[in-house]
Scaffold this motif. Structure first.
Motif, PDB file in Angstrom:
ATOM      1  N   LEU A 156      12.417 -41.891  -5.375  1.00  0.00           N
ATOM      2  CA  LEU A 156      12.441 -41.968  -7.121  1.00  0.00           C
ATOM      3  C   LEU A 156      14.052 -42.479  -7.169  1.00  0.00           C
ATOM      4  N   LEU A 183      17.037 -31.956  -6.725  1.00  0.00           N
ATOM      5  CA  LEU A 183      17.035 -32.952  -6.993  1.00  0.00           C
ATOM      6  C   LEU A 183      17.713 -34.340  -6.014  1.00  0.00           C
ATOM      7  N   TRP A 227      10.807 -33.189  -3.328  1.00  0.00           N
ATOM      8  CA  TRP A 227      10.736 -32.831  -5.180  1.00  0.00           C
ATOM      9  C   TRP A 227       9.887 -34.120  -5.142  1.00  0.00           C
ATOM     10  N   ALA A 228      10.594 -35.464  -4.260  1.00  0.00           N
ATOM     11  CA  ALA A 228       9.969 -36.938  -4.726  1.00  0.00           C
ATOM     12  C   ALA A 228       9.043 -36.602  -4.449  1.00  0.00           C
ATOM     13  N   ALA A 230       6.172 -34.237  -4.196  1.00  0.00           N
ATOM     14  CA  ALA A 230       5.272 -34.073  -5.505  1.00  0.00           C
ATOM     15  C   ALA A 230       5.524 -34.871  -6.454  1.00  0.00           C
ATOM     16  N   HIS A 231       6.863 -35.567  -6.886  1.00  0.00           N
ATOM     17  CA  HIS A 231       6.534 -36.117  -8.146  1.00  0.00           C
ATOM     18  C   HIS A 231       6.220 -37.339  -7.712  1.00  0.00           C
ATOM     19  N   ASP A 233       3.665 -39.656  -7.602  1.00  0.00           N
ATOM     20  CA  ASP A 233       2.639 -40.110  -7.776  1.00  0.00           C
ATOM     21  C   ASP A 233       2.485 -39.979  -9.426  1.00  0.00           C
ATOM     22  N   SER A 234       2.801 -39.588 -10.066  1.00  0.00           N
ATOM     23  CA  SER A 234       2.874 -38.898 -11.476  1.00  0.00           C
ATOM     24  C   SER A 234       3.083 -40.211 -12.260  1.00  0.00           C
ATOM     25  N   ALA A 238       7.246 -37.819 -16.272  1.00  0.00           N
ATOM     26  CA  ALA A 238       6.996 -36.724 -15.597  1.00  0.00           C
ATOM     27  C   ALA A 238       8.005 -36.351 -14.852  1.00  0.00           C
ATOM     28  N   TRP A 239       9.027 -37.583 -14.116  1.00  0.00           N
ATOM     29  CA  TRP A 239      10.408 -37.195 -13.612  1.00  0.00           C
ATOM     30  C   TRP A 239      11.542 -37.381 -13.701  1.00  0.00           C
ATOM     31  N   ARG A 266       9.953 -46.792  -8.593  1.00  0.00           N
ATOM     32  CA  ARG A 266       9.420 -45.187  -7.079  1.00  0.00           C
ATOM     33  C   ARG A 266       9.270 -46.701  -6.116  1.00  0.00           C
TER      34      ARG A 266
END
Length: 352
Positions: A156, A183, A227-228, A230-231, A233-234, A238-239, A266
């Motif tokens: 991300l 992060l 962390w990347a 997990a986020h 597809d958000s 949100a990130w 992304r």
């Protein structure tokens, strides 16, 4: 890639994927030196202090230095393509759609390897088609089943323009490696390029552009990589704010910097996580590392075979990441040799 950051009616290119490159391969270094000597590309060196680790210790550049192209590193590919076109009977076109029927039908050698109906994409004007995206995307382009030959790490990314000058010393530091950060795997400050006049300032002299990355190197930055993932597809909202705050923290911009503009991206297949893993579903057995199995005249290289910055056991992950463009170039050279060898064999069969 070079997205643009627009601030106060000014637009500047920002290399948010490969901000610079190294030249460990002698042939790549020679090609870059030639482009620079002829003026085909404005290639410059980052200062020797450009990269620091999490403690702020300078990471010395490798032999050949760390380089970048003024106006964005994508101009490197354009310059190399133009040089190839000038050197021989080559036509370079962009935004050309390659569909079924793209590759000229060849002569069947009796084993189904050389053209013929049902082999390759016969009937078109091209001798060969080379596909360079990551393996899964290459397979989708070619109408093949999704593959599992080379695995890729997600990333991300945020690009932000911040009001105010860069922090003290940022005209000497370009990239900070922070693999232990929860992060932020790494981040850059464009002030180095602007300070030497190779890139215009963004909007005015009191605006600074930063780029932050989460993920991409799970072997040495597993928390940020998780962390990347997990986020991934958000939606960006949100990130991206958390990643922007991480960039501000690492660069000492305070808890509430005045962010004038942002860009987020992304990368589903940001980096192959292991070198040497040629995608068997694409290339098959006995076809060589670049020839697509069952598709005469179709080849895959670069990211498609994990050649851009992946590492083998014991290799320096950071050094490999910095050499990603070198790896892409050398993969392309090897693939070109395969294309020329096949074309020469095809001409021999046609003349037999």
């Amino acid at each position: 890639s070079s997205p643009s950051a627009a601030v106060v009616n000014e637009i500047i290119p920002v290399d948010h994927g490969a901000p610079f490159f190294t030249c460990p391969s002698p042939s790549f270094r020679a090609a870059i030196d030639k482009l620079a000597l002829t003026g085909a590309a404005d290639v410059r060196f980052l200062p020797s202090t450009a990269v620091v680790d999490a403690a702020g210790t300078v990471v010395p550049p490798p032999s050949g230095g760390r380089r970048y192209v003024v106006g964005g590193n994508r101009r490197l590919g354009e310059a190399l393509a133009a040089a190839a076109a000038a050197a021989g009977d080559v036509t370079i076109t962009y935004d050309t759609r390659i569909e079924d029927g793209a590759v000229t039908a060849g002569v069947d050698d009796g084993a189904g390897r050389v053209g013929g109906v049902g082999s390759g994409l016969p009937g078109g004007p091209y001798t060969a088609v080379v596909v360079t995206p990551p393996g899964q995307q290459a397979a989708a382009l070619l109408g093949l089943s999704p593959t599992a030959g080379v695995s890729y790490a997600t990333t991300l990314t945020v690009v932000l323009a911040v009001a105010g000058p860069p922090p003290a010393g940022a005209d000497k530091v370009f990239l900070r490696r922070t693999p232990a950060h929860p992060l932020l795997t790494s981040s850059t400050c464009e002030a180095v390029k602007a300070a030497e006049g190779s890139q215009p300032t963004c909007g005015d002299s009191a605006t600074t552009v930063y780029v932050g990355h989460a993920g991409g190197l799970p072997g040495i930055a597993p928390v940020a990589a998780a962390w990347a993932d997990a986020h991934f597809d958000s939606p960006a909202n949100a990130w991206a704010p958390a990643l922007i705050a991480a960039v501000a923290d690492v660069w000492g911009l305070g808890s509430d910097p005045m962010v004038l503009a942002t860009f987020s991206h992304r990368w589903r297949y940001a980096r192959a996580v292991a070198a040497g893993g040629v995608d068997a579903a694409l290339t098959g057995s006995g076809e060589g590392p670049f020839r697509v199995a069952g598709r005469w005249g179709v080849y895959v290289c670069g990211d498609g075979v994990g050649a851009c910055g992946a590492t083998s056991a014991g290799e320096d992950v950071w050094a490999a990441a910095e050499a990603a463009i070198d790896g892409a170039y050398m993969s392309g050279v090897d693939c070109a040799i395969a294309v020329l060898e096949d074309a020469a064999g095809l001409r021999g069969l046609e003349g037999a």
